[in-house]
Design an enzyme around this catalytic site. Structure first.
Site, short mmCIF file in Angstrom:
data_model
loop_
_atom_site.label_atom_id
_atom_site.label_comp_id
_atom_site.label_asym_id
_atom_site.label_seq_id
_atom_site.Cartn_x
_atom_site.Cartn_y
_atom_site.Cartn_z
N HIS A 106 -23.74 7.48 -8.74
CA HIS A 106 -23.15 6.72 -7.65
C HIS A 106 -22.00 7.45 -6.97
O HIS A 106 -20.89 6.92 -6.84
CB HIS A 106 -22.69 5.35 -8.16
CG HIS A 106 -23.83 4.43 -8.48
ND1 HIS A 106 -24.49 3.71 -7.52
CD2 HIS A 106 -24.43 4.16 -9.66
CE1 HIS A 106 -25.46 3.01 -8.10
NE2 HIS A 106 -25.44 3.27 -9.38
N GLU B 207 -19.61 4.58 -0.91
CA GLU B 207 -19.23 3.90 -2.14
C GLU B 207 -18.13 2.91 -1.79
O GLU B 207 -17.23 3.23 -0.98
CB GLU B 207 -18.75 4.88 -3.20
CG GLU B 207 -19.80 5.87 -3.67
CD GLU B 207 -21.03 5.24 -4.26
OE1 GLU B 207 -20.92 4.10 -4.78
OE2 GLU B 207 -22.11 5.86 -4.20
N ASP C 255 -25.68 10.97 -3.26
CA ASP C 255 -26.66 9.96 -2.86
C ASP C 255 -27.15 10.19 -1.44
O ASP C 255 -28.33 9.98 -1.13
CB ASP C 255 -26.04 8.56 -2.96
CG ASP C 255 -25.96 8.07 -4.41
OD1 ASP C 255 -26.49 8.77 -5.30
OD2 ASP C 255 -25.37 7.00 -4.64
N ASP D 189 -24.18 7.75 2.96
CA ASP D 189 -24.00 6.84 1.83
C ASP D 189 -22.52 6.52 1.70
O ASP D 189 -21.65 7.39 1.93
CB ASP D 189 -24.50 7.46 0.53
CG ASP D 189 -24.46 6.44 -0.61
OD1 ASP D 189 -25.32 5.54 -0.61
OD2 ASP D 189 -23.56 6.53 -1.47
#
Length: 864
Positions: free
Chosen positions: A144, A11, A149, A9
């Site tokens: 988040h 960000e 995640d 994942d």
């Protein structure tokens, strides 16, 4: 399963995959036994992190200032990934795009948990990582953050694996066969799942057959209907006080009892009744209880029509089951169902034809797999349970029951009772209450009532939408793009037919007939293309020459009698005449191909059902286009509003027409055959009476009842009307409005919804209020800027210090309970655009159009 996977994942500074930067990387290497290693690092993006991203993730500029640059982090990630298959949520469309941009090499095998979830878990309302984690009981990830995640995606993938290997072996085998030749990057998932299921014995093979459970017998109406005492219906309501298990928040409301009495009387006396029931009245139960009592006593069904999906779901999943529970002890067994239009139901015979196809496109293979897995779970065959992409929707048209010519002679599913459309209709015939939407209610009037079973009593909830829906249903809209797509589909028939004839055992006799008819369709479609181009050019020139003002709204031109006498209008008519001749010949060629296909029945033509469905859809579309465009271009009907417009998305030309008024049409097609009609809603009155809506809907003779709300608005709400705002057209309007919104949102600490009537104002205000509110710790989300309406509402529910800026889709149906939404700002009163063709034409019917049409319409929207 493979040896190992890496769940990933990222960000980022935003959602722009071409411009935004990575700020955090989280990765987990794992296999079926457990976690093998982790990687988590912040990344310095060499730029400021936008305020909304800081609020969403908690990652600040200070946090990444000393973090490694992307080049260092990417090298570390490259070593960690190795050649392991990647797992992630929306990884295909998002994360791997960033990896590719940074030069990080990765396995071509990508297991996207969002894609796999939509396949394996059809019918879920949402496929976000948080929603799926909750579905499987996985600990929800922190807000988040990449590492959390990624680990949630790992757990989700393992849960989906177990879900897959529990499927029947024949389903897994068929899905693997379809998907293996495709280019989907997760195509190896189902072959591996099939092998694992076979070894473990989890997915026992079975012969697939849809549900064919018996359905109750159709209602047989009592010859002499009897009246229902109001006391009987009120007693049912009173019993709810003792049934907290069914209605936990129930309390007695005077307005609700009054409405029950009025609706019961309307059913008994065969009347037409308009009821405005204020918010909190409990109007759904107030009409459902009399409807159930009436239908059960006389075995005469009541149709309930609504406008929004939310209300339909509330009725079918909450209110009606509670009502049935209340009636259980009275001996009145009430059956109910929801009925939709034909194109919503899967045709099993057509799906069989797709399954037998020798070759499928990637989209067809995906949809076939999705449907086959779904058939292990669905009882309705309703496509609303599926989340289909736009490409899949195009294939669904040929799988739906729309225009399907099935009978006991040609469909085994009709014989054994498993045909979804047949079952839906039988359920409706056996039901006391049938829930539909306004679109189906009105389209049924155009087909001579071939969809809905016979009914005498009708309830129309959300009745303020009825005129708009009738306007759409009784009108036409089509043009350049739709005709171009029709031509494309016709031209694609020939190669498709050749493929199927080569792979079939069809005798030579129908071969020449079929190919000859198909070539004729293709030739005529090709001939129509330049004529369509000429027609569109003439429309474009006419629109450009006669449009006085172009605003942010679509460029539109009302084609009235004055326009038809302009010297350049004959050019439009001539171009249309040339196109019409070719389209008419094309429709005739499609009819000949349809007949040839019928003659080829039984000769072993592969996928004949799918081809016949496509040809039937093409013929219907061609005939509809010819009839609709001819009515717009050739006829000068004073009872019809015709206009040209340029679509904002692609600039293509659209020709539309609607009836000038719908009252007489509703009277003729909908009201005339009904014994009683009840129309209700929270906003039916304008300026203190029902006269505006009665006139618009052709119900001047209807009884009316206005019920207030049980809520004490004077104590619970404060209305503020600023008297120092500039006019909306003033140059200072947006600036002053933005200052007001900042002050208001600061006072309410977010928790706010701001409604606009124009996107341009929304965008301008968004840019002006974002920074000052960010400094106050308040997040600002704009519709079309920061996400869809659903995503924005979800964000407000998750974080109250948020301000939503929205347009039309937020004016109605937003339900946010409690103090999370405490401030509503209406930036401008919802008056229609004066130059909009339908509004302008209908305004012209009045001596005082502002007082009698524009103002009442705006009042109803404002109240809503």
């Amino acid at each position: 399963m493979a040896n190992s996977y890496v769940a990933l994942d990222l960000e980022t500074t935003g959602l722009d995959r071409g411009a935004d930067a990575i700020i955090e990387i989280g990765a987990v290497r794992f296999d079926q036994a457990g976690v093998l290693g982790t990687l988590s690092t912040l990344v310095n993006p060499q730029r400021a992190i936008p305020p909304q991203i800081q609020a969403l993730t908690g990652i600040t500029d200070d946090a990444v200032r000393k973090a490694p640059p992307l080049a260092t982090a990417a090298a570390e990630l490259q070593d960690f990934l190795g050649d392991a298959a990647l797992v992630g949520h929306n990884i295909i469309d998002f994360d791997t795009v960033f990896l590719d941009r940074t030069g990080v090499r990765h396995s071509p095998v990508l297991y996207d948990t969002q894609e796999l979830s939509s396949l394996l878990l059809p019918g879920l309302p949402e496929y976000s990582l948080a929603a799926l984690a909750a579905h499987f009981g996985i600990t929800p990830p922190a807000r988040h953050r990449a590492a959390a995640d990624a680990d949630a995606a790992r757990e989700l993938f393992l849960a989906l694996w177990q879900q897959a290997i529990s499927l029947p072996l024949d389903v897994l085998s068929q899905v693997a066969q379809w998907l293996t030749p495709t280019n989907w990057p997760w195509r190896t998932f189902f072959p591996q799942a099939g092998e694992a299921a076979s070894r473990s014995g989890n997915g026992a093979a079975r012969s697939f057959r849809p549900n064919s459970a018996p359905i109750a017998a159709p209602l047989t109406p009592e010859k002499q209907p009897r009246s229902i005492p109001a006391e009987q219906a009120l007693a049912v309501l009173s019993s709810a006080a003792e049934r907290a298990d069914l209605l936990p928040d129930f309390d007695e409301r005077t307005e609700q009892r009054e409405m029950i009495s009025a609706v019961t009387a309307a059913f008994n006396d065969g009347k037409r009744l308009l009821v405005e029931a204020g918010t909190g009245t409990g109007k759904s139960l107030a009409y459902l209880i009399p409807a159930a009592c009436q239908a059960a006593a006389n075995r005469r069904r009541v149709v309930v029509s609504t406008a929004t999906i939310n209300l339909q779901e509330q009725l079918t999943h909450k209110d009606i089951p509670a009502l049935q529970g209340l009636l259980d002890g009275s001996g009145a067994a009430v059956r109910a169902c929801q009925l939709k239009g034909r194109r919503n139901y899967l045709c099993l015979k057509r799906f069989d034809a797709l399954r037998s196809s020798p070759a499928m496109s990637d989209v067809e293979a995906l949809l076939a797999s999705r449907v086959l897995i779904w058939l292990c779970q669905t009882e309705s065959g309703d496509r609303a349970e599926l989340r289909l992409s736009a490409a899949e929707e195009a294939v669904w048209q040929n799988l739906s029951a729309d225009s399907a010519q099935c009978s006991a002679e040609n469909s085994p599913y009709m014989v054994d009772g498993s045909c979804f459309l047949q079952r839906a209709r039988r359920q409706a015939e056996a039901s006391h209450i049938v829930v539909v939407n306004h679109a189906l209610l009105l389209s049924d009037t155009g087909t001579g009532g071939r969809v809905l079973p016979p009914y005498e009593h009708l309830v129309i909830d959300e009745a303020h939408h009825l005129e708009d829906e009738a306007t759409r249903q009784f009108g036409f809209s089509g043009g350049e793009r739709r005709l171009s797509e029709l031509i494309d589909r016709c031209e694609a028939l020939a190669p498709s037919m050749q493929t199927r004839l080569r792979g079939s055992t069809a005798a030579l006799a129908p071969y020449d007939l079929l190919m000859g008819a198909t070539r004729a369709v293709r030739q005529l479609a090709s001939a129509a293309r330049p004529r369509l181009r000429q027609f569109a050019e003439q429309l474009s020139l006419f629109l450009g020459d006669h449009t006085i003002e172009v605003t942010e709204h679509e460029q539109r031109l009302h084609i009235n009698r004055g326009m038809r006498v302009q010297p350049d209008w004959p050019g439009v008519e001539l171009a249309w005449e040339n196109l019409r001749l070719t389209l008419t010949e094309l429709a005739s060629a499609l009819e000949r191909l349809q007949a040839a296909l019928a003659q080829a029945e039984g000769f072993g033509l592969l996928n004949q059902e799918m081809i016949a469905a496509e040809v039937g859809n093409l013929l219907s579309d061609a005939q509809g286009a010819v009839a609709g465009l001819a009515a717009a271009i050739e006829e000068d009907d004073p009872q019809r509003v015709v206009w040209l417009e340029r679509e904002r998305a692609d600039g293509s030309l659209i020709v539309s027409w609607v009836p000038l008024t719908v009252g007489d049409l509703l009277q003729e097609r909908l009201y005339a055959d009904r014994k009683s009609i009840v129309l209700t809603g929270a906003t039916l009155r304008s300026q203190g009476d029902f006269s505006y809506l009665q006139e618009r809907l052709g119900l001047e003779d209807a009884d009316t009842l206005a019920l207030g709300s049980p809520f004490d608005y004077k104590k619970a709400a404060l209305v503020l009307l600023p008297r120092d705002m500039p006019e909306p057209g003033s140059p200072d309007y947006v600036k002053v409005l933005s200052l007001a919104i900042v002050d208001l949102a600061r006072a309410s600490r977010g928790r706010a919804l701001v409604l606009f009537t124009a996107y341009s104002n929304l965008r301008a205000v968004h840019s002006l209020v974002q920074e000052p509110l960010r400094r106050e710790g308040i997040n600002v989300l704009g519709q079309g800027i920061d996400g869809s309406p659903r995503q924005m509402v979800r964000a407000l529910r998750a974080s109250a210090n948020t301000v939503l800026l929205g347009t039309a889709s937020f004016w109605e149906g937003v339900d946010i309970v409690g103090e999370t939404l405490s401030l509503l700002v209406i930036a401008r009163l919802p008056f229609a655009v004066p130059t909009e063709p339908v509004f302008a034409a209908r305004s012209a019917l009045y001596d005082d159009p502002f007082e009698r049409y524009a103002l009442p319409q705006a009042v109803l929207r404002f109240k809503q």
